[in-house]
Design a protein around this motif. Structure first.
Motif, PDB file in Angstrom:
ATOM      1  N   LEU A   1      74.382 -50.015 -48.035  1.00  0.00           N
ATOM      2  CA  LEU A   1      73.546 -48.972 -47.449  1.00  0.00           C
ATOM      3  C   LEU A   1      72.431 -48.642 -48.432  1.00  0.00           C
ATOM      4  CD1 LEU A   1      75.082 -45.651 -46.077  1.00  0.00           C
ATOM      5  CD2 LEU A   1      73.236 -45.604 -47.716  1.00  0.00           C
ATOM      6  N   ALA A   2      71.236 -48.398 -47.909  1.00  0.00           N
ATOM      7  CA  ALA A   2      70.174 -47.928 -48.796  1.00  0.00           C
ATOM      8  C   ALA A   2      69.341 -46.888 -48.064  1.00  0.00           C
ATOM      9  CB  ALA A   2      69.293 -49.081 -49.247  1.00  0.00           C
ATOM     10  N   VAL A   3      68.876 -45.901 -48.804  1.00  0.00           N
ATOM     11  CA  VAL A   3      68.077 -44.827 -48.223  1.00  0.00           C
ATOM     12  C   VAL A   3      66.715 -44.815 -48.895  1.00  0.00           C
ATOM     13  CG1 VAL A   3      68.022 -42.379 -47.647  1.00  0.00           C
ATOM     14  CG2 VAL A   3      70.225 -43.488 -48.052  1.00  0.00           C
TER      15      VAL A   3
ATOM     16  N   ALA B   1      68.132 -49.963 -58.562  1.00  0.00           N
ATOM     17  CA  ALA B   1      68.984 -49.920 -57.370  1.00  0.00           C
ATOM     18  C   ALA B   1      70.114 -50.943 -57.490  1.00  0.00           C
ATOM     19  CB  ALA B   1      68.147 -50.207 -56.123  1.00  0.00           C
TER      20      ALA B   1
ATOM     21  N   THR C   1      68.647 -54.122 -52.752  1.00  0.00           N
ATOM     22  CA  THR C   1      70.077 -54.429 -52.728  1.00  0.00           C
ATOM     23  C   THR C   1      70.473 -55.191 -51.475  1.00  0.00           C
ATOM     24  OG1 THR C   1      70.414 -52.247 -51.759  1.00  0.00           O
ATOM     25  CG2 THR C   1      70.746 -52.442 -54.133  1.00  0.00           C
TER      26      THR C   1
ATOM     27  N   ARG D   1      78.956 -46.607 -48.823  1.00  0.00           N
ATOM     28  CA  ARG D   1      78.060 -46.462 -49.983  1.00  0.00           C
ATOM     29  C   ARG D   1      78.634 -47.193 -51.180  1.00  0.00           C
ATOM     30  NH1 ARG D   1      77.501 -40.966 -51.606  1.00  0.00           N
ATOM     31  NH2 ARG D   1      79.033 -40.358 -50.055  1.00  0.00           N
ATOM     32  N   LYS D   2      79.956 -47.150 -51.320  1.00  0.00           N
ATOM     33  CA  LYS D   2      80.559 -47.847 -52.466  1.00  0.00           C
ATOM     34  C   LYS D   2      80.400 -49.352 -52.340  1.00  0.00           C
ATOM     35  CE  LYS D   2      83.827 -44.298 -53.821  1.00  0.00           C
ATOM     36  NZ  LYS D   2      84.460 -43.527 -52.743  1.00  0.00           N
TER      37      LYS D   2
ATOM     38  N   ARG E   1      75.898 -51.884 -58.567  1.00  0.00           N
ATOM     39  CA  ARG E   1      76.783 -52.820 -59.261  1.00  0.00           C
ATOM     40  C   ARG E   1      76.555 -54.257 -58.801  1.00  0.00           C
ATOM     41  NH1 ARG E   1      79.067 -48.698 -57.190  1.00  0.00           N
ATOM     42  NH2 ARG E   1      79.869 -46.992 -58.452  1.00  0.00           N
TER      43      ARG E   1
ATOM     44  N   ASP F   1      81.157 -42.762 -46.987  1.00  0.00           N
ATOM     45  CA  ASP F   1      81.468 -42.788 -48.423  1.00  0.00           C
ATOM     46  C   ASP F   1      81.950 -44.180 -48.841  1.00  0.00           C
ATOM     47  OD1 ASP F   1      80.758 -40.201 -48.449  1.00  0.00           O
ATOM     48  OD2 ASP F   1      82.795 -39.387 -48.505  1.00  0.00           O
TER      49      ASP F   1
ATOM     50  N   ARG G   1      70.843 -37.870 -43.318  1.00  0.00           N
ATOM     51  CA  ARG G   1      71.688 -37.637 -44.499  1.00  0.00           C
ATOM     52  C   ARG G   1      73.171 -37.613 -44.116  1.00  0.00           C
ATOM     53  NH1 ARG G   1      69.254 -35.690 -49.108  1.00  0.00           N
ATOM     54  NH2 ARG G   1      71.112 -34.503 -49.652  1.00  0.00           N
TER      55      ARG G   1
ATOM     56  N   CYS H   1      64.514 -49.563 -52.258  1.00  0.00           N
ATOM     57  CA  CYS H   1      65.477 -49.437 -51.181  1.00  0.00           C
ATOM     58  C   CYS H   1      65.906 -50.816 -50.660  1.00  0.00           C
ATOM     59  CB  CYS H   1      64.817 -48.597 -50.101  1.00  0.00           C
ATOM     60  SG  CYS H   1      65.618 -48.517 -48.569  1.00  0.00           S
TER      61      CYS H   1
ATOM     62  N   ARG I   1      71.370 -52.152 -60.191  1.00  0.00           N
ATOM     63  CA  ARG I   1      72.303 -51.726 -61.230  1.00  0.00           C
ATOM     64  C   ARG I   1      73.251 -50.646 -60.696  1.00  0.00           C
ATOM     65  NH1 ARG I   1      70.467 -49.646 -67.189  1.00  0.00           N
ATOM     66  NH2 ARG I   1      72.499 -48.864 -67.820  1.00  0.00           N
ATOM     67  N   LEU I   2      72.673 -49.658 -59.987  1.00  0.00           N
ATOM     68  CA  LEU I   2      73.515 -48.583 -59.463  1.00  0.00           C
ATOM     69  C   LEU I   2      74.506 -49.120 -58.434  1.00  0.00           C
ATOM     70  CD1 LEU I   2      70.948 -45.676 -59.000  1.00  0.00           C
ATOM     71  CD2 LEU I   2      72.646 -45.982 -60.804  1.00  0.00           C
TER      72      LEU I   2
ATOM     73  N   LEU J   1      75.508 -38.215 -47.379  1.00  0.00           N
ATOM     74  CA  LEU J   1      75.013 -37.355 -48.457  1.00  0.00           C
ATOM     75  C   LEU J   1      75.280 -35.888 -48.142  1.00  0.00           C
ATOM     76  CD1 LEU J   1      71.659 -39.172 -49.219  1.00  0.00           C
ATOM     77  CD2 LEU J   1      73.738 -39.170 -50.600  1.00  0.00           C
TER      78      LEU J   1
ATOM     79  N   PHE K   1      63.952 -42.167 -49.400  1.00  0.00           N
ATOM     80  CA  PHE K   1      63.817 -40.731 -49.185  1.00  0.00           C
ATOM     81  C   PHE K   1      62.365 -40.354 -48.959  1.00  0.00           C
ATOM     82  CE2 PHE K   1      67.736 -41.283 -51.488  1.00  0.00           C
ATOM     83  CZ  PHE K   1      68.597 -40.420 -50.834  1.00  0.00           C
TER      84      PHE K   1
END
Lengths: 511, 270
Positions: B89-91, B111, B160, B84-85, B116, B81, B60, B157, B113-114, B65, B93
């Protein structure tokens, strides 16, 4: 102490508004209210003691009935839907009508106040307790079963323990409601108490006294609520959020059983009504039976005129109730969404909102109507305010139910706050929102009828108050039956929409 | 499709005296002891260690995170940070964390969509098929078994095309047979060398099968007590487990794991 800045802000805004409206006889600020309370401490203290006593007695009786009903539902699961529906209908009885009827039945004394306080509390406790009695995991019951023990052992060893935190949550919500119920009961011709002083102050348009009484009532409600909350946190550190996330299960199995249930519960209600009147051998001049209402509305020569009067009043009431209901829900949910976007602000706002939820809106209804006019705006505002706070609190708590791991997924893509809100938090909030929307139906009808009775002189609230004082009991009982039925139908309609939406959005959250 | 390594090369991850302490004062719990670590571009690194040793916390921290109490993470000289933008990166969990009101297909599509990224229905359905959920596209999570949900989360995951893949016990709830199959099949998605990965796992076998390097962590506070390269040939399959090197390596890791626990037990006794 975190709520201190929020409370200070409320006090400042309040005083500011009072200064702005000075001379208009609408609003007294915190300074004048404090002065009034200080100057009349002895009178207010005596009245408060009387009302608190009535509220406490009603609270105990109402909650005892709720506990018995909940246990009955658990032991007779097949009767759950029917018992739940009848309990709801009784809860939907309009105080404006039951108050005067109870006054006639009980005569002078504290009977009506205690009864109304009990009626105001039992449903929320019943609903939360049924959830609690079901909250134990399946495997615990399997354990009891595996030792060959029956439902009674399960009730005593498993359910009661699992239910305690829920019961406590219900008891906490019920406490301010008991106080409000006792106060409204005193409106109907009691000799002593906060309600008597409140109605006197309202009639005299004594602004300082009205707001002082409303403030005192709110303060007492908030204190009791907070004290029970603190006790609950100490007894049950991990108790559940105060969400009435059930009670809507009436639509199980499609429209036909739902219709059958509706008919059965109305029939059961009529039987209980008839049995109560007959059982106490009450004089049929004022204690009308279901068949009297039938005659009054259907077979009597003047039935058509009676129906027309009732329908006109009903139309006026609906005209205020529906917009107020919609507005209150929209504002509550909308503000909850805004607070979620700005979580720091929500930290200060939530305790204030929980506190303000305890304010007895109806005691200030006449002044709100005076401020905003006898037209739609005043009454719609009262209904909306009545619904707004519980909806806001429920929605905020609902959004907090969004699992942390789901929010982690959103964080791992650096998703913005708006996507979090729209895609995760609002869907997670829906069960709480619908629970609030259901409970808001009786609340809206209480608010609108009290406002009509005390302030606007229109609609069913006025009709019920008027017919109570002119001894037109046929109309009074007919109006009461209509209001109760409408509230029950409104509640069922919301539950139906809830069922459809949650089946899609939250299949695992539906109970 | 795997991303073209020339366009989005796999990043290098550097942890610089990275440490994490939860709480303060007497309640403070040191989850990760100061750690220096360099993850080479295009390699998969497995983190193994006993429960509660801080493996997930380390993951994390790399994802950004959690903010470290000391030290820092840089991913190709950028902060987590920022990475991630950029949606690289993908996690996956430990908890599948699917949205219960969305179908498998729309959970996987979420994923993109989030992050972008433009919608890519073919890719989404392809991934769902690859994790063995073809035919379940329109089911909701409540209708799936725990293992199926975890597989859907793995598909999400990968949706993307991440170049940094952080897997936190992604197969924990998957049944043993499927787990084996996924252990052999999934690495194809990152074997091309376009992905830098971290895999947190309890399973020594899984670590050796999937990773280029295995880091063994001590019980809390987590420290890296062994750093072992895995040189077994790729692609790895059922035959890999028969290689003499496989048994030797798993044995060595298991020995480190138990010695780490003994050291801690001894320290606690003293």
């Amino acid at each position: 102490m975190r709520q201190l800045p929020g409370l200070l802000l409320v006090l400042l805004l309040w005083e500011g508004a009072a200064r702005l409206l000075a001379g208009s006889f609408l609003l007294a600020g915190p300074v004048d209210v404090t002065l009034y309370i200080a100057q009349n401490a002895e009178l207010l203290g005596r009245a408060l003691a009387v009302t608190l006593g009535e509220a406490a007695l009603g609270y105990v009786i109402g909650n005892a009935v709720a506990i018995l009903l909940a246990i009955l539902v658990i032991l007779l699961p097949r009767m759950e839907a029917l018992i739940g529906a009848v309990a709801l209908l009784v809860f939907c009885l309009p105080l404006v009508a039951t108050g005067p009827i109870l006054r006639v039945l009980w005569g002078p004394g504290i009977g009506p106040q205690v009864t109304l306080a009990a009626l105001a509390v039992y449903y929320t406790t019943f609903v939360t307790l049924v959830v609690g009695l079901r909250a134990a995991p399946r495997s615990w019951f399997d354990l009891v079963d595996s030792y060959g023990r029956g439902p009674w052992t399960a009730l005593v060893t498993v359910r009661l323990h699992a239910a305690l935190p829920y019961l406590f949550a219900g008891l906490q919500i019920a406490a301010p409601a008991a106080f409000l119920g006792a106060m409204v009961g005193e409106f109907t011709g009691a000799e002593r108490g906060m309600g008597v002083l409140a109605i006197r102050a309202m009639r005299a348009l004594d602004v300082d006294a009205t707001w002082a009484l409303a403030t005192l009532a709110a303060g007492v409600s908030i204190l009791i609520y907070a004290a029970l909350g603190a006790l609950g946190t100490r007894l049950f550190p991990d108790r559940p959020a105060l969400i009435l996330a059930t009670g809507g299960g009436s639509a199980r199995g499609g429209p036909l059983p739902a219709l059958g249930l509706a008919l059965a519960s109305v029939a059961a209600m009529a039987v209980i009504w008839w049995a109560l009147m007959e059982g106490f051998a009450l004089n049929s001049f004022f204690a009308k039976r279901p068949d009297d209402v039938w005659v009054f509305l259907v077979t009597a020569p003047e039935a058509a005129a009676n129906r027309a009067t009732l329908a006109a009043a009903f139309g006026e009431t609906l005209r205020f109730t529906l917009p107020g209901y919609g507005l209150g829900l929209a504002l509550g949910a909308g503000l909850a969404a805004l607070f979620t976007l700005a979580p720091r602000f929500a930290g200060a706002a939530l305790p204030v909102a929980i506190a303000l939820r305890a304010i007895p809106i109806v005691t200030t209804a006449p002044l709100i109507v005076l401020a905003l006019g006898r037209g739609a705006v005043g009454t719609v505002t009262i209904v909306a305010v009545m619904i707004f706070f519980p909806t806001l609190v429920a929605c905020l708590q609902g959004m907090r139910q969004t699992p942390g791991q789901v929010l982690d997924v959103f964080d791992s893509y650096a998703a913005g706050r708006l996507s979090r809100l729209a895609l995760a938090q609002i869907p997670a909030m829906l069960p709480a929102f619908f629970a609030a929307a259901r409970m808001a139906v009786p609340a809206a009808i209480l608010a609108v009828t009290v406002a009509e009775w005390l302030a606007t002189g229109t609609g069913l609230g006025n009709l019920m108050a008027l017919t109570a004082s002119t001894s037109d009991y046929g109309m009074l009982w007919s109006a009461t039956a209509l209001v109760t039925l409408t509230a029950g139908l409104g509640y069922a309609a919301v539950a139906l929409i809830e069922g459809v939406v949650l089946a899609r959005m939250a299949p695992e959250q539906r109970r | 499709m795997a991303p073209d390594p020339a366009v989005t090369p796999a990043p290098e991850v550097i942890c610089d005296s990275l440490a994490m302490t939860f709480g303060t004062g007497s309640d403070a719990v040191e989850a990760v002891a100061p750690t220096d670590l360099r993850l080479h571009p295009g390699t998969m690194t497995a983190l193994v260690g006993p429960s509660g040793c801080g493996k997930s916390t380390l993951l994390r921290l790399i994802a950004g995170l959690e903010q470290p109490s000391e030290g820092r993470v840089s991913i190709d000289a950028q902060s987590p940070d920022t990475i991630r933008k950029h949606a690289t990166l993908a996690v996956a969990f430990q908890d599948p964390s699917l949205l219960p009101w969305r179908t498998v297909r729309s959970n996987v599509a979420l994923a993109r969509r989030l992050a972008r990224l433009p919608a890519d229905p073919d890719k989404v359905d392809g991934l769902i098929a690859q994790v063995g959920l073809a035919g379940f596209e329109e089911r909701r999570p409540a209708e799936l078994s725990g293992g199926m949900r975890q597989r859907a989360a793995i598909a999400r995951c990968l949706a993307t095309d991440p170049t940094l893949l952080l897997l936190d016990e992604p197969f924990g709830a998957v049944d043993e047979l499927t787990r084996r199959r996924l252990n052999f099949e999934l690495p194809r998605l990152w074997d091309a060398g376009g992905v830098t990965g971290v895999l947190v796992t309890h399973s020594v076998h899984e670590a050796v099968l999937l990773a280029d390097r295995v880091l063994v962590m001590s019980p809390r506070p987590g420290r890296i007590i062994a750093d072992l390269p895995v040189t077994l040939p790729r692609p790895r399959g059922p035959d890999t487990q028969a290689l003499p090197g496989f048994a030797a390596l798993t044995g060595e890791i298991a020995a480190h794991l138990s010695s780490g626990s003994e050291d801690t037990a001894r320290q606690a006794a003293e």
